[in-house]
Design a protein around this motif. Structure first.
Motif, PDB file in Angstrom:
ATOM      1  N   ALA A   1      13.554-116.475  70.395  1.00 43.66           N
ATOM      2  CA  ALA A   1      14.415-117.840  70.112  1.00 43.66           C
ATOM      3  C   ALA A   1      14.992-118.623  71.336  1.00 43.66           C
ATOM      4  CB  ALA A   1      15.534-117.384  69.302  1.00 43.66           C
TER       5      ALA A   1
ATOM      6  N   SER B   1      20.094-112.164  67.770  1.00 44.71           N
ATOM      7  CA  SER B   1      18.241-113.067  67.875  1.00 44.71           C
ATOM      8  C   SER B   1      17.267-112.432  69.163  1.00 44.71           C
ATOM      9  CB  SER B   1      18.910-114.308  68.571  1.00 44.71           C
ATOM     10  OG  SER B   1      17.255-115.749  68.249  1.00 44.71           O
ATOM     11  N   SER B   2      16.983-113.300  69.530  1.00 41.52           N
ATOM     12  CA  SER B   2      15.469-112.711  70.744  1.00 41.52           C
ATOM     13  C   SER B   2      15.974-113.461  72.021  1.00 41.52           C
ATOM     14  CB  SER B   2      15.191-112.112  70.256  1.00 41.52           C
ATOM     15  OG  SER B   2      13.392-111.899  71.159  1.00 41.52           O
TER      16      SER B   2
ATOM     17  N   SER C   1       9.141-114.677  65.386  1.00 42.01           N
ATOM     18  CA  SER C   1       9.521-115.150  66.012  1.00 42.01           C
ATOM     19  C   SER C   1      10.447-116.589  65.609  1.00 42.01           C
ATOM     20  CB  SER C   1       8.675-116.193  67.390  1.00 42.01           C
ATOM     21  OG  SER C   1       9.091-115.193  68.269  1.00 42.01           O
TER      22      SER C   1
ATOM     23  N   THR D   1      14.738-110.355  59.843  1.00 43.15           N
ATOM     24  CA  THR D   1      15.212-111.378  61.003  1.00 43.15           C
ATOM     25  C   THR D   1      15.793-112.435  60.462  1.00 43.15           C
ATOM     26  OG1 THR D   1      13.022-112.612  60.574  1.00 43.15           O
ATOM     27  CG2 THR D   1      12.438-111.213  62.409  1.00 43.15           C
TER      28      THR D   1
ATOM     29  N   LYS E   1      14.183-115.764  64.506  1.00 40.10           N
ATOM     30  CA  LYS E   1      14.994-116.287  65.129  1.00 40.10           C
ATOM     31  C   LYS E   1      15.414-116.827  65.713  1.00 40.10           C
ATOM     32  CE  LYS E   1      16.023-111.152  65.629  1.00 40.10           C
ATOM     33  NZ  LYS E   1      16.661-110.608  65.573  1.00 40.10           N
TER      34      LYS E   1
END
Length: 327
Positions: free
Chosen positions: A157, A153-154, A168, A125, A171
């Motif tokens: 985050a 990212s996601s 996580s 990641t 991220k």
């Protein structure tokens, strides 16, 4: 803002990591269709070859440069070498935009993680993006080149839930890096953007569901995901509008505006509406998630018992258990 010219990828060299599948591939195809020179980077040579064929089918001009490079992006040296090879194909010129789409997720319960699996999570990641960003920033600054570095990212985050202990944190770390670089790279003509997608229906999503705990699947069952092509279109549109934080959907924008800190707004009026909705709705959302987790306690205890988690000779003296499919 009203008179600024929208960024156009046509004729520009775009470097896309994770370009052999999912979001990275969809973005590479979209950029090719927009007339860009596109370099894709990933680990698997076979998938890179197939991806390049799909990009060739979208070629707009005979002189577009479309290339692929195989490397392990979580290795600093390989990430540097791949970028150098892509630059060499353009007479040594830096890419105009770096899109950092590489990354994988292997969900599971934190108590079943090990030192190896947690380190692998950060490799897949954070480091998969950070090493290329470092190489790109150094090169752009040394060559006094104007460019863009775009992190992926996601939505995890902005917040995180059960099952993503190995995913996580990386991220969140990418968000921290992007926000740092947004400030630092103001010293140079380098723009920074970061994308926070939710579920993307890709081969990576199908693979992560193999280890995803049942309770996580239940929490996510109402999530309306995006296909890679949809996510790629939102990402590119956000970059063209010069957004720093880019969110693809309603819930992503609610989380963005309620956790933005000192980051720039995308639209003053609309973002305040999103923030007001979040102030009202997110406590309710959090309550439903917590309720789902608490209701899973009995089943989870039985799952751990079945796997022998409570037996010292199985858990081991270091307390580590290898991650595996969750119940």
């Amino acid at each position: 803002m009203l008179t600024s010219k929208k960024w156009d990828p046509r004729g520009k060299h775009c470097y896309v990591t994770g370009g052999s599948a999912g979001l990275g591939l969809a973005l590479a195809i979209l950029l090719t269709r927009k007339g860009a020179d596109v370099s894709i980077v990933a680990r698997h040579k076979g998938r890179l070859g197939k991806a390049l064929e799909l990009m060739e089918a979208e070629r707009q001009t005979p002189n577009q440069v479309l290339r692929s490079f195989s490397c392990s992006l979580n290795d600093a040296t390989e990430a540097w070498d791949a970028l150098e090879a892509a630059c060499k194909a353009h007479g040594g010129r830096c890419p105009d935009a770096i899109f950092l789409c590489a990354g994988t997720s292997t969900p599971g319960f934190f108590v079943e993680e090990s030192e190896e699996s947690l380190r692998r999570g950060m490799d897949n990641t954070y480091w998969a993006g950070a090493w290329t960003a470092l190489a790109a920033a150094k090169r752009m600054v040394r060559h006094k080149a104007k460019g863009k570095i775009v992190f992926v990212s996601s939505v995890l985050a902005y917040m995180s839930i059960i099952g993503y202990a190995s995913y996580s944190p990386g991220k969140f770390a990418l968000r921290g890096l992007a926000e740092t670089l947004r400030s630092e790279l103001l010293l140079y003509p380098i723009d920074v953007h970061i994308f926070f997608p939710g579920t993307i229906y890709s081969p990576g999503y199908e693979n992560e569901n193999k280890t995803k705990p049942k309770v996580t699947l239940k929490i996510e069952e109402t999530d309306d995901g995006l296909h890679p092509e949809q996510a790629a279109a939102v990402l590119l549109k956000g970059v063209q509008k010069d957004y720093f934080h880019i969110s693809p959907d309603f819930i992503g924008n609610v989380f963005r505006t309620t956790t933005k800190g000192a980051t720039p707004l995308n639209n003053v009026l609309i973002d305040w509406v999103y923030a007001l909705i979040g102030w009202i709705a997110l406590p309710v959302w959090r309550w439903t998630v917590d309720k789902a987790v608490k209701e899973h306690r009995k089943e989870h205890a039985a799952y751990l018992e079945e796997r022998g988690f409570f037996q010292e000779d199985v858990v081991g003296t270091n307390g580590h258990v290898e991650a595996s499919p969750g119940a």
